[in-house]
Design a protein around this motif. Sequence first.
Motif, PDB file in Angstrom:
ATOM      1  N   THR A 344       0.877  -1.153  -0.015  1.00 29.27           N
ATOM      2  CA  THR A 344      -0.330   0.074  -0.060  1.00 29.27           C
ATOM      3  C   THR A 344       0.908   1.187   0.262  1.00 29.27           C
ATOM      4  N   VAL A 345       0.797   2.391  -1.272  1.00 26.82           N
ATOM      5  CA  VAL A 345       1.883   3.234  -0.651  1.00 26.82           C
ATOM      6  C   VAL A 345       0.686   4.847  -1.875  1.00 26.82           C
ATOM      7  N   GLU A 346       1.318   5.361  -1.259  1.00 29.38           N
ATOM      8  CA  GLU A 346       1.006   6.835  -2.126  1.00 29.38           C
ATOM      9  C   GLU A 346       1.232   6.818  -3.087  1.00 29.38           C
ATOM     10  N   LEU A 347       0.861   7.756  -4.183  1.00 26.28           N
ATOM     11  CA  LEU A 347       1.445   8.020  -5.421  1.00 26.28           C
ATOM     12  C   LEU A 347       1.538   8.899  -5.828  1.00 26.28           C
ATOM     13  N   CYS A 348       2.669   9.683  -5.738  1.00 20.32           N
ATOM     14  CA  CYS A 348       3.049  10.875  -5.533  1.00 20.32           C
ATOM     15  C   CYS A 348       3.693  11.327  -6.777  1.00 20.32           C
ATOM     16  N   GLY A 349       3.980  13.016  -7.376  1.00 19.77           N
ATOM     17  CA  GLY A 349       4.490  13.282  -8.382  1.00 19.77           C
ATOM     18  C   GLY A 349       6.064  14.589  -8.166  1.00 19.77           C
ATOM     19  N   ASN A 350       6.487  14.184  -8.758  1.00 22.34           N
ATOM     20  CA  ASN A 350       7.910  15.825  -8.783  1.00 22.34           C
ATOM     21  C   ASN A 350       7.808  17.169  -8.316  1.00 22.34           C
ATOM     22  N   LEU A 351       6.334  17.088  -8.549  1.00 25.31           N
ATOM     23  CA  LEU A 351       6.389  18.588  -8.146  1.00 25.31           C
ATOM     24  C   LEU A 351       6.795  19.516  -7.167  1.00 25.31           C
ATOM     25  N   CYS A 352       6.795  20.628  -6.967  1.00 24.88           N
ATOM     26  CA  CYS A 352       7.411  21.475  -5.841  1.00 24.88           C
ATOM     27  C   CYS A 352       5.530  21.800  -5.380  1.00 24.88           C
ATOM     28  N   THR A 353       4.943  21.071  -4.634  1.00 21.09           N
ATOM     29  CA  THR A 353       3.523  21.430  -4.198  1.00 21.09           C
ATOM     30  C   THR A 353       2.902  20.435  -3.861  1.00 21.09           C
ATOM     31  N   GLY A 354       2.665  20.162  -1.979  1.00 22.04           N
ATOM     32  CA  GLY A 354       1.262  19.105  -2.272  1.00 22.04           C
ATOM     33  C   GLY A 354       0.540  18.941  -2.543  1.00 22.04           C
ATOM     34  N   THR A 355      -0.164  19.005  -3.587  1.00 24.11           N
ATOM     35  CA  THR A 355      -1.226  19.036  -4.348  1.00 24.11           C
ATOM     36  C   THR A 355      -1.113  17.634  -4.965  1.00 24.11           C
ATOM     37  N   ASP A 356       0.020  17.961  -5.462  1.00 24.82           N
ATOM     38  CA  ASP A 356       0.607  16.765  -6.409  1.00 24.82           C
ATOM     39  C   ASP A 356       0.751  15.175  -5.954  1.00 24.82           C
ATOM     40  N   ILE A 357      -0.549  15.169  -5.437  1.00 24.47           N
ATOM     41  CA  ILE A 357      -0.541  13.149  -5.223  1.00 24.47           C
ATOM     42  C   ILE A 357      -1.954  12.923  -6.388  1.00 24.47           C
ATOM     43  N   MET A 358      -1.448  11.511  -6.954  1.00 25.72           N
ATOM     44  CA  MET A 358      -2.280  11.210  -7.687  1.00 25.72           C
ATOM     45  C   MET A 358      -3.292   9.959  -6.930  1.00 25.72           C
ATOM     46  N   ALA A 359      -2.885   9.330  -5.428  1.00 25.99           N
ATOM     47  CA  ALA A 359      -3.473   8.346  -5.612  1.00 25.99           C
ATOM     48  C   ALA A 359      -3.324   7.851  -4.052  1.00 25.99           C
ATOM     49  N   SER A 360      -3.896   7.773  -2.904  1.00 27.97           N
ATOM     50  CA  SER A 360      -3.561   7.645  -1.802  1.00 27.97           C
ATOM     51  C   SER A 360      -4.218   5.791  -1.117  1.00 27.97           C
ATOM     52  N   ALA A 361      -3.255   5.548  -0.586  1.00 24.31           N
ATOM     53  CA  ALA A 361      -4.121   4.218  -0.497  1.00 24.31           C
ATOM     54  C   ALA A 361      -4.076   3.296  -0.809  1.00 24.31           C
ATOM     55  N   LEU A 362      -2.588   3.442  -2.140  1.00 24.85           N
ATOM     56  CA  LEU A 362      -2.846   2.326  -3.092  1.00 24.85           C
ATOM     57  C   LEU A 362      -2.507   1.199  -3.132  1.00 24.85           C
ATOM     58  N   THR A 363      -2.916   0.531  -3.270  1.00 22.76           N
ATOM     59  CA  THR A 363      -2.670  -1.187  -3.621  1.00 22.76           C
ATOM     60  C   THR A 363      -1.662  -1.421  -4.823  1.00 22.76           C
ATOM     61  N   LEU A 364      -0.680  -1.888  -5.014  1.00 19.25           N
ATOM     62  CA  LEU A 364      -0.130  -1.602  -6.107  1.00 19.25           C
ATOM     63  C   LEU A 364       1.372  -3.100  -5.960  1.00 19.25           C
ATOM     64  N   PRO A 365       1.680  -4.059  -7.132  1.00 19.81           N
ATOM     65  CA  PRO A 365       2.784  -4.842  -6.635  1.00 19.81           C
ATOM     66  C   PRO A 365       3.705  -3.711  -6.470  1.00 19.81           C
ATOM     67  N   ARG A 366       4.929  -4.820  -5.576  1.00 18.60           N
ATOM     68  CA  ARG A 366       6.067  -3.884  -4.973  1.00 18.60           C
ATOM     69  C   ARG A 366       6.946  -3.117  -5.793  1.00 18.60           C
ATOM     70  N   ALA A 367       6.473  -1.846  -6.026  1.00 20.03           N
ATOM     71  CA  ALA A 367       7.675  -1.565  -6.886  1.00 20.03           C
ATOM     72  C   ALA A 367       9.215  -1.206  -6.947  1.00 20.03           C
ATOM     73  N   LYS A 368       9.865  -1.037  -8.561  1.00 16.66           N
ATOM     74  CA  LYS A 368      10.901  -0.268  -7.492  1.00 16.66           C
ATOM     75  C   LYS A 368      11.127   1.234  -8.568  1.00 16.66           C
TER      76      LYS A 368
END
Length: 410
Positions: A344-368
């Motif tokens: 379970t992850v927080e999916l975010c972006g690389n922008l300098c703003t706290g609104t740059d979040i695509m999804a919260s508490a998202l279940t994904l395969p373990r990422a690298k």
Amino acid sequence: MENRIAAAIRKKMAETDTPFYLYDQVTIRDRARQLRRDFADCEFLYSIKTNPFLPVVQTLVAEGFGIDAASLREVEIGAALGVEKEQILYSAPGKTDADIAAAMDRSILVADSLGELERIEALAAERGERLEVGVRVNPNFTMDDPDHGAGGKFGIDEEQLFAYDFGRLPHLTLIGLHVHARSQELSASVLRRYYENLFALAERCQERLPLDLRFLNMGGGLGIPYSTANDHELDTAALGLETAAMLAGLRERLGKVRIIIETGRYVAGPAGCYCTRIVDIKESYGKKYLIARSTLNGFLRPSLARLVAAYAPAGTVPKGNEPLFTKYDAFDFLLLTDETETETVELCGNLCTGTDIMASALTLPRAKVGDILVVTKAGSYAYVLTPVQFSSQPVPEQFLLTADGRFLDR
């Protein structure tokens, strides 16, 4: 996701370091042909505003679709592709005199107000011509209420239209009606009732206006399933049959009127995906954060849905915000990986703003780091709504994956 699409994404991602949109020509053609099959007595216009990427527009023009133009530039795109004037309907509020003058010879103008009708009349008089035009009507009904209309910025109220003195427009011939009540409708029964009301409106207009009715543009409204858990495909086959039955009676009374439907997001929306990479992974206060490249500034709507959720009353879904916001769970997030263990992850972006979040508490395969992230249902109202200049990040590329496996760019 189809193996064909996943393989194409991997191939293109190996060639570019820039996030991109990929539109599948096979899906676009399939959905276009489905509409033409299910509504054999109707014509279709592609709504360029949903996705003006030229190879997408060309694909639909080749399928016999006309153009639903919401700006002069969209009229110009259609004309440049060889679309006939009668197949380009230019309907938008706030047209300038320059817009009208430049579009008169390349499209059917659909006036959005009585004032616009009078400005079209003045321009036609200057040219010494008689011009055929349509009007957008704000009818005495909505999709939800057959007996009452609602105020708004689009169209001319039905009763205002009936009360107007068309003798003031000697250089105009009124040949068509346009109504658009709502986008993103998934109920065939709601759309059937709406069409029934539209056909009754057409008859009222024929009786009360100096109208040589040659077309009825019923607008769009054809929705696509966004939420995997709660949405379903619109039953276009059933709706098409019911529409054909109603049309038979209408044409007996009104003659061979063109019945037109705008496609909105229907043909291209499910055919597109947004592709980027995971560029960093970190943990903070017990949560894992995946940092992807160009999220809010590459595909705005997932982050916007989270922003809406932060301010909407608990348990409510705000209405009337299409196409910026549809629902909270509108998009699927996929990692192209062979990993089977999930987290379970927080999916975010690389922008300098706290609104740059695509999804919260998202279940994904373990990422690298380096994994490819794909966001679905990005074929319409995606790139066109996104602030791609924010933070001076690389602008996403766009590609059409052709039926024979080639990549077309602009």
